[in-house]
Enzyme design. Structure first.
Site, PDB file in Angstrom:
ATOM      1  N   ARG A 167       0.859  -1.177   0.000  1.00  0.00           N
ATOM      2  CA  ARG A 167       0.000   0.000   0.000  1.00  0.00           C
ATOM      3  C   ARG A 167       0.900   1.233   0.000  1.00  0.00           C
ATOM      4  O   ARG A 167       2.055   1.162   0.428  1.00  0.00           O
ATOM      5  CB  ARG A 167      -0.921   0.015   1.226  1.00  0.00           C
ATOM      6  CG  ARG A 167      -1.868  -1.186   1.303  1.00  0.00           C
ATOM      7  CD  ARG A 167      -2.692  -1.129   2.580  1.00  0.00           C
ATOM      8  NE  ARG A 167      -3.677  -2.208   2.642  1.00  0.00           N
ATOM      9  CZ  ARG A 167      -3.442  -3.404   3.173  1.00  0.00           C
ATOM     10  NH1 ARG A 167      -2.251  -3.682   3.687  1.00  0.00           N
ATOM     11  NH2 ARG A 167      -4.382  -4.335   3.179  1.00  0.00           N
ATOM     12  N   LYS A 179      -2.084  -2.621   7.721  1.00  0.00           N
ATOM     13  CA  LYS A 179      -3.510  -2.466   7.979  1.00  0.00           C
ATOM     14  C   LYS A 179      -3.950  -3.457   9.060  1.00  0.00           C
ATOM     15  O   LYS A 179      -3.624  -4.642   8.999  1.00  0.00           O
ATOM     16  CB  LYS A 179      -4.303  -2.703   6.690  1.00  0.00           C
ATOM     17  CG  LYS A 179      -5.770  -2.352   6.800  1.00  0.00           C
ATOM     18  CD  LYS A 179      -6.448  -2.440   5.451  1.00  0.00           C
ATOM     19  CE  LYS A 179      -7.913  -2.034   5.539  1.00  0.00           C
ATOM     20  NZ  LYS A 179      -8.587  -2.104   4.218  1.00  0.00           N
ATOM     21  N   HIS A 210      -3.120   2.745  -5.362  1.00  0.00           N
ATOM     22  CA  HIS A 210      -3.639   1.430  -4.973  1.00  0.00           C
ATOM     23  C   HIS A 210      -3.853   0.521  -6.178  1.00  0.00           C
ATOM     24  O   HIS A 210      -3.924  -0.709  -6.028  1.00  0.00           O
ATOM     25  CB  HIS A 210      -4.945   1.582  -4.194  1.00  0.00           C
ATOM     26  CG  HIS A 210      -5.178   0.497  -3.194  1.00  0.00           C
ATOM     27  ND1 HIS A 210      -4.384   0.319  -2.085  1.00  0.00           N
ATOM     28  CD2 HIS A 210      -6.116  -0.482  -3.136  1.00  0.00           C
ATOM     29  CE1 HIS A 210      -4.820  -0.725  -1.391  1.00  0.00           C
ATOM     30  NE2 HIS A 210      -5.864  -1.226  -2.002  1.00  0.00           N
ATOM     31  N   ARG A 240      -1.207  -2.105  -6.460  1.00  0.00           N
ATOM     32  CA  ARG A 240      -1.407  -3.273  -5.583  1.00  0.00           C
ATOM     33  C   ARG A 240      -2.406  -4.242  -6.206  1.00  0.00           C
ATOM     34  O   ARG A 240      -2.189  -5.463  -6.168  1.00  0.00           O
ATOM     35  CB  ARG A 240      -1.890  -2.784  -4.219  1.00  0.00           C
ATOM     36  CG  ARG A 240      -2.166  -3.879  -3.195  1.00  0.00           C
ATOM     37  CD  ARG A 240      -2.449  -3.228  -1.848  1.00  0.00           C
ATOM     38  NE  ARG A 240      -3.180  -4.096  -0.949  1.00  0.00           N
ATOM     39  CZ  ARG A 240      -2.616  -4.987  -0.127  1.00  0.00           C
ATOM     40  NH1 ARG A 240      -1.307  -5.131  -0.116  1.00  0.00           N
ATOM     41  NH2 ARG A 240      -3.356  -5.727   0.682  1.00  0.00           N
ATOM     42  N   HIS A 244      -4.205 -10.152   3.390  1.00  0.00           N
ATOM     43  CA  HIS A 244      -5.660 -10.224   3.541  1.00  0.00           C
ATOM     44  C   HIS A 244      -6.023 -11.205   4.650  1.00  0.00           C
ATOM     45  O   HIS A 244      -5.495 -12.314   4.704  1.00  0.00           O
ATOM     46  CB  HIS A 244      -6.319 -10.673   2.237  1.00  0.00           C
ATOM     47  CG  HIS A 244      -6.309  -9.621   1.175  1.00  0.00           C
ATOM     48  ND1 HIS A 244      -6.508  -9.902  -0.166  1.00  0.00           N
ATOM     49  CD2 HIS A 244      -6.131  -8.273   1.244  1.00  0.00           C
ATOM     50  CE1 HIS A 244      -6.450  -8.785  -0.857  1.00  0.00           C
ATOM     51  NE2 HIS A 244      -6.218  -7.781  -0.031  1.00  0.00           N
ATOM     52  N   TYR A 248      -9.966 -10.894  -7.255  1.00  0.00           N
ATOM     53  CA  TYR A 248      -9.062 -10.748  -8.401  1.00  0.00           C
ATOM     54  C   TYR A 248      -9.248 -11.853  -9.427  1.00  0.00           C
ATOM     55  O   TYR A 248      -8.891 -11.680 -10.590  1.00  0.00           O
ATOM     56  CB  TYR A 248      -7.611 -10.696  -7.915  1.00  0.00           C
ATOM     57  CG  TYR A 248      -7.347  -9.526  -7.004  1.00  0.00           C
ATOM     58  CD1 TYR A 248      -7.396  -8.223  -7.490  1.00  0.00           C
ATOM     59  CD2 TYR A 248      -7.082  -9.711  -5.649  1.00  0.00           C
ATOM     60  CE1 TYR A 248      -7.173  -7.142  -6.652  1.00  0.00           C
ATOM     61  CE2 TYR A 248      -6.857  -8.636  -4.807  1.00  0.00           C
ATOM     62  CZ  TYR A 248      -6.902  -7.358  -5.313  1.00  0.00           C
ATOM     63  OH  TYR A 248      -6.694  -6.280  -4.485  1.00  0.00           O
TER      64      TYR A 248
END
Length: 330
Positions: A149, A174, A279, A282, A305, A314
């Site tokens: 990120r 995150k 972003h 990414r 994640h 994705y």
């Protein structure tokens, strides 16, 4: 009954701690990120002003429900924005005021239609990166080549790059989580040069004249010399200096907004007709790995994640979720 917000909340120098001071003490005790702290306080202030500067302790679920419904109906905010406002108010009442909201009843919920992320082709990503100057070129390369990120890339320190193991360690990402990701072989030399430049800058400053860098939590007190040591130096330091919470002059990293602005300009110069930003690199990192046959759980780990379903989006971008079905046109 609503009550006007007392001056003790809005001004300092009173016996009763201001609401902001109470909120700040609680959220920092719980180690929330500074970005979360700022966004939560924004929504708390918005809520207070919406209800005519009434103190939150004199309000409750009914006022919260009215505010959230107004955001959805009159302000037409996104579902994620409304949820963030709700999270901020739940934190305020539950953790700061110790008056849990409980069931706030039915509110008008902002609609959250399914969205697919914008992705670039490999050639488009390289074209944008080629339009950037250093250090933004290296930052964009890390976002695309390692799936970082933008805030993770600017927060890298010298110690976070391990050339021998070919990994980059992301600290306090995150959700406050640490993870490791790939160190692209093509960036080995340019990263070594960047580290060497930081090392030379560090050596050029005399021991008594070194500007310390900002450190997380209480590390500055626990390790007084760490802020001036080479391993803790920012890999992408800001040109200017600032003051930390204690009023000390420190060196911070590049601001994310400067990187975002540079990338937006590069997208226009590369003539990419997509709403791409930092972003997007990414997203493209993830789709390229899946396109080249990488295991989805490995991609999940590299991206950090928590839920595999977040990574599975994705596969839809790639069109791999159709179980081998082909169009009638071939």
């Amino acid at each position: 009954m609503k009550q006007a917000l007392p001056s003790a909340v809005l001004s300092s120098g009173n016996r009763t701690p201001r609401l902001h001071d109470q909120f700040q003490a609680v959220i920092r005790l719980r180690r929330y990120s500074i970005r979360t702290e700022k966004s939560y306080w924004y929504w708390i202030r918005y809520f207070i002003r919406f209800h005519g500067l009434c103190h939150p302790s004199t309000m409750g679920p009914e006022e919260v429900r009215a505010f959230l419904s107004w955001l959805a109906v009159r302000r037409n905010v996104a579902a994620a924005t409304q949820n963030q406002a709700l999270n901020a108010l739940v934190f305020l009442y539950d953790k700061v005021l110790q008056q849990p909201l409980g069931n706030i009843g039915e509110t008008v919920r902002a609609k959250r239609p399914p969205r697919l992320p914008v992705v670039l082709t490999h050639e488009e990503a390289l074209a944008i990166i080629a339009e950037l100057e250093m250090p933004y070129r290296l930052l964009a390369s890390l976002m695309y080549g390692a799936g970082l990120r933008v805030v993770e890339s600017v927060r890298l320190r010298v110690k976070d790059v391990d050339f021998s193991r070919r990994v980059i360690t992301v600290r306090n990402g995150k959700g406050g989580k640490d993870r490791t990701t790939l160190l692209p072989q093509s960036l080995d030399e340019v990263l070594r040069n960047q580290v060497a430049a930081i090392r030379n800058m560090h050596r050029a400053e005399t021991a008594g004249n070194r500007i310390p860098v900002t450190l997380p939590f209480a590390l500055a007190r626990k390790y007084p010399d760490a802020a001036c040591s080479l391993p803790w130096q920012w890999l992408f330091p800001s040109n200017g200096l600032c003051r930390d919470d204690r009023g000390m002059v420190v060196r911070h990293h590049l601001h994310t907004s400067s990187v975002q602005k540079a990338v937006k300009i590069a997208v226009r110069r590369a003539k990419i007709e997509k709403p791409a930003g930092c972003h997007t690199f990414r997203h493209t990192f993830a789709t390229e790995l899946l396109h080249r046959g990488s295991d989805i759980r490995t991609v999940q780990e590299l991206l950090g994640h928590k839920d595999l379903r977040t990574t599975q989006i994705y596969t839809h971008v790639l069109g791999q979720g159709f179980a081998g079905v082909r169009s009638p046109l071939g």
